[in-house]
Write a protein that holds these residues in place. Sequence first.
Motif, PDB file in Angstrom:
ATOM      1  N   SER A  39       3.315 -25.265  12.453  1.00 14.96           N
ATOM      2  CA  SER A  39       2.881 -26.013  13.636  1.00 14.96           C
ATOM      3  C   SER A  39       4.036 -26.258  14.605  1.00 14.96           C
ATOM      4  CB  SER A  39       2.233 -27.332  13.230  1.00 14.96           C
ATOM      5  OG  SER A  39       3.163 -28.148  12.567  1.00 14.96           O
ATOM      6  N   ARG A  40       5.245 -26.389  14.120  1.00 10.85           N
ATOM      7  CA  ARG A  40       6.408 -26.623  14.997  1.00 10.85           C
ATOM      8  C   ARG A  40       6.721 -25.404  15.854  1.00 10.85           C
ATOM      9  NH1 ARG A  40       9.805 -27.063  18.380  1.00 10.85           N
ATOM     10  NH2 ARG A  40      11.934 -27.768  18.110  1.00 10.85           N
ATOM     11  N   PHE A  41       6.617 -24.213  15.270  1.00 13.80           N
ATOM     12  CA  PHE A  41       6.947 -23.001  16.003  1.00 13.80           C
ATOM     13  C   PHE A  41       5.720 -22.341  16.615  1.00 13.80           C
ATOM     14  CE2 PHE A  41      10.591 -23.345  13.062  1.00 13.80           C
ATOM     15  CZ  PHE A  41      11.571 -23.482  14.028  1.00 13.80           C
ATOM     16  N   ASN A  42       4.613 -23.083  16.713  1.00 11.33           N
ATOM     17  CA  ASN A  42       3.381 -22.608  17.351  1.00 11.33           C
ATOM     18  C   ASN A  42       2.933 -21.257  16.815  1.00 11.33           C
ATOM     19  OD1 ASN A  42       3.335 -24.900  18.981  1.00 11.33           O
ATOM     20  ND2 ASN A  42       4.657 -23.938  20.494  1.00 11.33           N
ATOM     21  N   MET A  43       2.951 -21.101  15.511  1.00 10.06           N
ATOM     22  CA  MET A  43       2.541 -19.847  14.889  1.00 10.06           C
ATOM     23  C   MET A  43       1.122 -19.946  14.322  1.00 10.06           C
ATOM     24  SD  MET A  43       5.040 -17.842  15.386  1.00 10.06           S
ATOM     25  CE  MET A  43       4.793 -16.493  14.282  1.00 10.06           C
ATOM     26  N   THR A  44       0.335 -20.924  14.772  1.00 13.56           N
ATOM     27  CA  THR A  44      -1.017 -21.088  14.247  1.00 13.56           C
ATOM     28  C   THR A  44      -1.911 -19.918  14.610  1.00 13.56           C
ATOM     29  OG1 THR A  44      -1.560 -22.418  16.204  1.00 13.56           O
ATOM     30  CG2 THR A  44      -0.912 -23.602  14.205  1.00 13.56           C
ATOM     31  N   GLU A  45      -1.558 -19.143  15.660  1.00 12.85           N
ATOM     32  CA  GLU A  45      -2.358 -17.991  16.047  1.00 12.85           C
ATOM     33  C   GLU A  45      -2.395 -16.943  14.947  1.00 12.85           C
ATOM     34  OE1 GLU A  45       0.354 -18.867  17.996  1.00 12.85           O
ATOM     35  OE2 GLU A  45      -0.668 -19.946  19.589  1.00 12.85           O
ATOM     36  N   MET A  46      -1.338 -16.864  14.156  1.00 11.97           N
ATOM     37  CA  MET A  46      -1.266 -15.865  13.092  1.00 11.97           C
ATOM     38  C   MET A  46      -2.394 -16.041  12.072  1.00 11.97           C
ATOM     39  SD  MET A  46       1.292 -13.840  13.481  1.00 11.97           S
ATOM     40  CE  MET A  46       2.824 -13.700  14.325  1.00 11.97           C
ATOM     41  N   PHE A  47      -2.888 -17.259  11.911  1.00  7.57           N
ATOM     42  CA  PHE A  47      -3.899 -17.538  10.908  1.00  7.57           C
ATOM     43  C   PHE A  47      -5.309 -17.565  11.479  1.00  7.57           C
ATOM     44  CE2 PHE A  47       0.040 -19.557   9.448  1.00  7.57           C
ATOM     45  CZ  PHE A  47       0.247 -18.782   8.329  1.00  7.57           C
ATOM     46  N   SER A  48      -5.468 -17.394  12.788  1.00 11.31           N
ATOM     47  CA  SER A  48      -6.799 -17.393  13.382  1.00 11.31           C
ATOM     48  C   SER A  48      -7.408 -15.998  13.292  1.00 11.31           C
ATOM     49  CB  SER A  48      -6.732 -17.848  14.845  1.00 11.31           C
ATOM     50  OG  SER A  48      -6.102 -16.860  15.624  1.00 11.31           O
ATOM     51  N   LYS A  49      -8.693 -15.890  13.548  1.00 11.26           N
ATOM     52  CA  LYS A  49      -9.389 -14.610  13.484  1.00 11.26           C
ATOM     53  C   LYS A  49      -9.339 -13.883  14.826  1.00 11.26           C
ATOM     54  CE  LYS A  49     -12.438 -16.093   9.834  1.00 11.26           C
ATOM     55  NZ  LYS A  49     -12.541 -15.195   8.744  1.00 11.26           N
ATOM     56  N   GLU A  50      -8.846 -14.529  15.871  1.00  9.82           N
ATOM     57  CA  GLU A  50      -8.802 -13.933  17.198  1.00  9.82           C
ATOM     58  C   GLU A  50      -7.598 -13.007  17.344  1.00  9.82           C
ATOM     59  OE1 GLU A  50      -8.786 -17.049  20.060  1.00  9.82           O
ATOM     60  OE2 GLU A  50     -10.583 -17.992  19.247  1.00  9.82           O
ATOM     61  N   ASP A  51      -7.763 -11.955  18.169  1.00 16.17           N
ATOM     62  CA  ASP A  51      -6.657 -11.055  18.489  1.00 16.17           C
ATOM     63  C   ASP A  51      -5.778 -11.719  19.546  1.00 16.17           C
ATOM     64  OD1 ASP A  51      -7.884  -9.306  16.804  1.00 16.17           O
ATOM     65  OD2 ASP A  51      -8.732  -8.057  18.377  1.00 16.17           O
ATOM     66  N   GLU A  61      17.600  -8.924  26.062  1.00 17.20           N
ATOM     67  CA  GLU A  61      17.908  -7.753  25.237  1.00 17.20           C
ATOM     68  C   GLU A  61      17.135  -7.749  23.925  1.00 17.20           C
ATOM     69  OE1 GLU A  61      20.277  -5.184  25.512  1.00 17.20           O
ATOM     70  OE2 GLU A  61      20.647  -5.644  27.604  1.00 17.20           O
ATOM     71  N   ASN A  62      16.934  -8.920  23.332  1.00 20.74           N
ATOM     72  CA  ASN A  62      16.276  -9.008  22.029  1.00 20.74           C
ATOM     73  C   ASN A  62      14.786  -9.370  22.154  1.00 20.74           C
ATOM     74  OD1 ASN A  62      16.697 -11.590  22.901  1.00 20.74           O
ATOM     75  ND2 ASN A  62      17.469 -12.365  20.961  1.00 20.74           N
ATOM     76  N   MET A  63      14.141  -8.924  23.232  1.00 17.05           N
ATOM     77  CA  MET A  63      12.732  -9.203  23.457  1.00 17.05           C
ATOM     78  C   MET A  63      11.870  -8.511  22.389  1.00 17.05           C
ATOM     79  SD  MET A  63      10.403  -8.492  26.810  1.00 17.05           S
ATOM     80  CE  MET A  63      10.214  -6.748  26.599  1.00 17.05           C
ATOM     81  N   GLU A  64      10.831  -9.184  21.936  1.00 10.32           N
ATOM     82  CA  GLU A  64       9.904  -8.634  20.958  1.00 10.32           C
ATOM     83  C   GLU A  64       8.487  -8.904  21.420  1.00 10.32           C
ATOM     84  OE1 GLU A  64      10.753 -10.639  17.324  1.00 10.32           O
ATOM     85  OE2 GLU A  64      12.497  -9.397  16.883  1.00 10.32           O
ATOM     86  N   ILE A  65       7.598  -7.956  21.190  1.00  4.46           N
ATOM     87  CA  ILE A  65       6.183  -8.119  21.494  1.00  4.46           C
ATOM     88  C   ILE A  65       5.433  -8.069  20.162  1.00  4.46           C
ATOM     89  CG2 ILE A  65       4.201  -7.187  22.715  1.00  4.46           C
ATOM     90  CD1 ILE A  65       6.228  -5.892  24.659  1.00  4.46           C
ATOM     91  N   ILE A  66       4.708  -9.127  19.856  1.00  2.00           N
ATOM     92  CA  ILE A  66       3.961  -9.218  18.605  1.00  2.00           C
ATOM     93  C   ILE A  66       2.479  -9.215  18.944  1.00  2.00           C
ATOM     94  CG2 ILE A  66       3.502 -10.615  16.560  1.00  2.00           C
ATOM     95  CD1 ILE A  66       6.333 -11.780  16.943  1.00  2.00           C
ATOM     96  N   THR A  67       1.723  -8.277  18.367  1.00  2.00           N
ATOM     97  CA  THR A  67       0.290  -8.199  18.609  1.00  2.00           C
ATOM     98  C   THR A  67      -0.451  -8.307  17.285  1.00  2.00           C
ATOM     99  OG1 THR A  67       0.330  -5.800  18.477  1.00  2.00           O
ATOM    100  CG2 THR A  67       0.529  -6.763  20.660  1.00  2.00           C
ATOM    101  N   LYS A  68      -1.602  -8.943  17.348  1.00  2.00           N
ATOM    102  CA  LYS A  68      -2.462  -9.049  16.173  1.00  2.00           C
ATOM    103  C   LYS A  68      -3.815  -8.484  16.551  1.00  2.00           C
ATOM    104  CE  LYS A  68      -4.726 -12.123  13.007  1.00  2.00           C
ATOM    105  NZ  LYS A  68      -5.382 -13.398  12.940  1.00  2.00           N
ATOM    106  N   GLU A  69      -4.237  -7.460  15.832  1.00  2.00           N
ATOM    107  CA  GLU A  69      -5.540  -6.851  16.047  1.00  2.00           C
ATOM    108  C   GLU A  69      -6.264  -6.845  14.702  1.00  2.00           C
ATOM    109  OE1 GLU A  69      -4.576  -3.026  17.571  1.00  2.00           O
ATOM    110  OE2 GLU A  69      -3.940  -3.802  19.505  1.00  2.00           O
ATOM    111  N   GLY A  70      -7.235  -7.709  14.562  1.00  2.00           N
ATOM    112  CA  GLY A  70      -7.933  -7.848  13.281  1.00  2.00           C
ATOM    113  C   GLY A  70      -7.006  -8.438  12.245  1.00  2.00           C
ATOM    114  N   GLN A  71      -6.760  -7.702  11.160  1.00  2.00           N
ATOM    115  CA  GLN A  71      -5.869  -8.159  10.104  1.00  2.00           C
ATOM    116  C   GLN A  71      -4.464  -7.582  10.241  1.00  2.00           C
ATOM    117  OE1 GLN A  71      -6.459 -10.413   7.731  1.00  2.00           O
ATOM    118  NE2 GLN A  71      -8.526 -10.755   8.498  1.00  2.00           N
ATOM    119  N   LYS A  72      -4.257  -6.654  11.195  1.00  2.00           N
ATOM    120  CA  LYS A  72      -2.960  -5.993  11.347  1.00  2.00           C
ATOM    121  C   LYS A  72      -2.098  -6.729  12.362  1.00  2.00           C
ATOM    122  CE  LYS A  72      -4.613  -1.400  10.230  1.00  2.00           C
ATOM    123  NZ  LYS A  72      -4.731  -0.019  10.686  1.00  2.00           N
ATOM    124  N   ILE A  73      -0.855  -6.974  11.988  1.00  2.00           N
ATOM    125  CA  ILE A  73       0.126  -7.588  12.883  1.00  2.00           C
ATOM    126  C   ILE A  73       1.210  -6.559  13.136  1.00  2.00           C
ATOM    127  CG2 ILE A  73       1.812  -9.430  13.171  1.00  2.00           C
ATOM    128  CD1 ILE A  73       0.069 -11.142  11.349  1.00  2.00           C
TER     129      ILE A  73
END
Length: 108
Positions: A39-51, A61-73
């Motif tokens: 909850s502190r790092f706002n990672m609750t999206e990882m556990f939801s069913k939404e993409d 320089e150290n930019m990262e793009i994290i996508t969740k599609e279904g069960q795949k991250i």
Amino acid sequence: MKRNRLLHNQTDSDPMGTVANLFDVAMVFAVALMVALVSRFNMTEMFSKEDFTMVKNPGKENMEIITKEGQKIKKYTPSEEQESSGKRGKKVGVAYQLESGEIIYVPE
């Protein structure tokens, strides 16, 4: 026999019972710590069913793009992809999202 029964009363506690209770307390503490960190790092999206798509350190320089599609991250780091494929890219513009939800692209 009677004397032996008096010395070993049935109400005596098991010494290993304390260790079991400490283990239970440690497990509750560990779960509470994990919930607090999520909850502190706002990672609750990882556990939801939404993409969703999340950008960490945008424009750096150290930019990262994290996508969740279904069960795949999937994690995409532009610098790693560019070096391995030999392709290079450049910034071509900026996109802004208005309060109404409309997205405006401004080319450079």
